[in-house]
Design a protein around this motif. Structure first.
Motif, PDB file in Angstrom:
ATOM      1  N   GLN A   1       0.826  -1.187  -0.018  1.00 45.94           N
ATOM      2  CA  GLN A   1      -0.055  -0.084   0.097  1.00 45.94           C
ATOM      3  C   GLN A   1       0.709   1.003  -0.099  1.00 45.94           C
ATOM      4  N   VAL A   2       0.578   2.194  -1.015  1.00 51.42           N
ATOM      5  CA  VAL A   2       1.293   3.271  -1.111  1.00 51.42           C
ATOM      6  C   VAL A   2       1.070   4.260  -0.095  1.00 51.42           C
ATOM      7  N   GLN A   3       2.082   4.821   0.706  1.00 48.26           N
ATOM      8  CA  GLN A   3       1.766   5.925   1.766  1.00 48.26           C
ATOM      9  C   GLN A   3       2.695   7.344   1.424  1.00 48.26           C
ATOM     10  N   LEU A   4       2.064   8.188   1.453  1.00 48.05           N
ATOM     11  CA  LEU A   4       2.877   9.490   1.178  1.00 48.05           C
ATOM     12  C   LEU A   4       2.667  10.317   2.405  1.00 48.05           C
ATOM     13  N   VAL A   5       3.869  10.775   3.090  1.00 51.65           N
ATOM     14  CA  VAL A   5       3.547  11.525   4.552  1.00 51.65           C
ATOM     15  C   VAL A   5       4.445  12.761   4.390  1.00 51.65           C
ATOM     16  N   GLU A   6       3.817  13.824   4.231  1.00 52.57           N
ATOM     17  CA  GLU A   6       4.430  15.156   4.370  1.00 52.57           C
ATOM     18  C   GLU A   6       4.613  15.716   5.746  1.00 52.57           C
ATOM     19  N   SER A   7       5.918  16.474   5.728  1.00 51.64           N
ATOM     20  CA  SER A   7       6.302  17.043   7.072  1.00 51.64           C
ATOM     21  C   SER A   7       6.899  18.340   6.587  1.00 51.64           C
ATOM     22  N   GLY A   8       7.115  19.275   7.644  1.00 53.51           N
ATOM     23  CA  GLY A   8       8.030  20.441   7.653  1.00 53.51           C
ATOM     24  C   GLY A   8       7.206  21.883   7.410  1.00 53.51           C
ATOM     25  N   ARG A 107      -1.523  18.359 -13.667  1.00 50.00           N
ATOM     26  CA  ARG A 107      -2.909  17.822 -13.280  1.00 50.00           C
ATOM     27  C   ARG A 107      -3.290  17.276 -12.306  1.00 50.00           C
ATOM     28  N   PRO A 108      -4.002  17.588 -11.307  1.00 48.60           N
ATOM     29  CA  PRO A 108      -4.099  16.843 -10.145  1.00 48.60           C
ATOM     30  C   PRO A 108      -4.628  15.469 -10.375  1.00 48.60           C
ATOM     31  N   ARG A 109      -5.754  15.377 -11.341  1.00 47.40           N
ATOM     32  CA  ARG A 109      -6.309  14.226 -11.882  1.00 47.40           C
ATOM     33  C   ARG A 109      -5.806  12.892 -12.262  1.00 47.40           C
ATOM     34  N   ASN A 110      -4.524  13.294 -12.677  1.00 43.59           N
ATOM     35  CA  ASN A 110      -3.428  12.379 -13.269  1.00 43.59           C
ATOM     36  C   ASN A 110      -2.837  11.605 -12.107  1.00 43.59           C
ATOM     37  N   TYR A 111      -2.901  12.211 -10.909  1.00 45.82           N
ATOM     38  CA  TYR A 111      -2.120  11.473  -9.742  1.00 45.82           C
ATOM     39  C   TYR A 111      -2.804  10.496  -9.163  1.00 45.82           C
ATOM     40  N   ASP A 112      -2.000   9.325  -8.704  1.00 49.72           N
ATOM     41  CA  ASP A 112      -2.855   8.290  -8.135  1.00 49.72           C
ATOM     42  C   ASP A 112      -2.841   8.149  -6.689  1.00 49.72           C
ATOM     43  N   TYR A 113      -1.782   8.733  -6.174  1.00 53.82           N
ATOM     44  CA  TYR A 113      -1.789   8.716  -4.533  1.00 53.82           C
ATOM     45  C   TYR A 113      -1.419  10.081  -3.943  1.00 53.82           C
ATOM     46  N   TRP A 114      -2.130  10.317  -2.882  1.00 53.15           N
ATOM     47  CA  TRP A 114      -1.946  11.818  -2.139  1.00 53.15           C
ATOM     48  C   TRP A 114      -1.555  11.508  -0.701  1.00 53.15           C
ATOM     49  N   GLY A 115      -0.810  12.409  -0.241  1.00 55.32           N
ATOM     50  CA  GLY A 115      -0.388  12.583   1.264  1.00 55.32           C
ATOM     51  C   GLY A 115      -1.734  13.143   1.654  1.00 55.32           C
TER      52      GLY A 115
END
Length: 124
Positions: A1-8, A107-115
């Motif tokens: 499972q893809v996870q994207l975690v932003e920080s900073g 384009r946001p709609r082209n992205y598969d995964y989001w943080g």
């Protein structure tokens, strides 16, 4: 499972700098494009920057060219967004995203995964 975690994210005065990080896991990202978007209250999600993980080719939105720099660290599986000369209009929630499609980085709609996003607030 893809996870994207932003920080900073955080609060900074105009003219200051911040570095955002996006820790990616759950996949080998060498064939992915990684992007940063931002969204201010009442506005549409805006393209900020993107990088092709394999080649390192970068793309920038017009409003951040010359001030922001996107980079990636393969060993850490992390994408960075260095933001300099920040302006109050840079205030937004910043999102990291990943996609396999090799086109349409802006384009946001082209992205598969989001943080989940990280708040950046620039005071005047």
């Amino acid at each position: 499972q893809v996870q994207l975690v932003e920080s900073g994210g955080g609060l900074v005065q105009a003219g200051g700098s911040l570095r955002l990080s996006c820790a990616a896991s759950g996949r080998t990202f060498s064939n992915y494009d990684m992007g940063w978007f931002r969204q201010a209250p009442g506005k549409e999600r805006e393209f900020v920057a993107a990088i092709k993980w394999g080649s390192g080719i970068t793309y920038y939105g017009d409003s951040v060219k010359g001030r922001f720099t996107i980079s990636r660290d393969g060993a850490e599986n992390t994408v960075y967004l260095q933001m300099n000369s920040l302006k109050p209009e840079d205030t937004a929630v910043y999102y990291c995203a990943a996609k396999l499609r090799p086109f349409g980085v802006g384009r946001p709609r082209n992205y598969d995964y989001w943080g989940q996003g990280t708040q950046v607030t620039v005071s005047s």
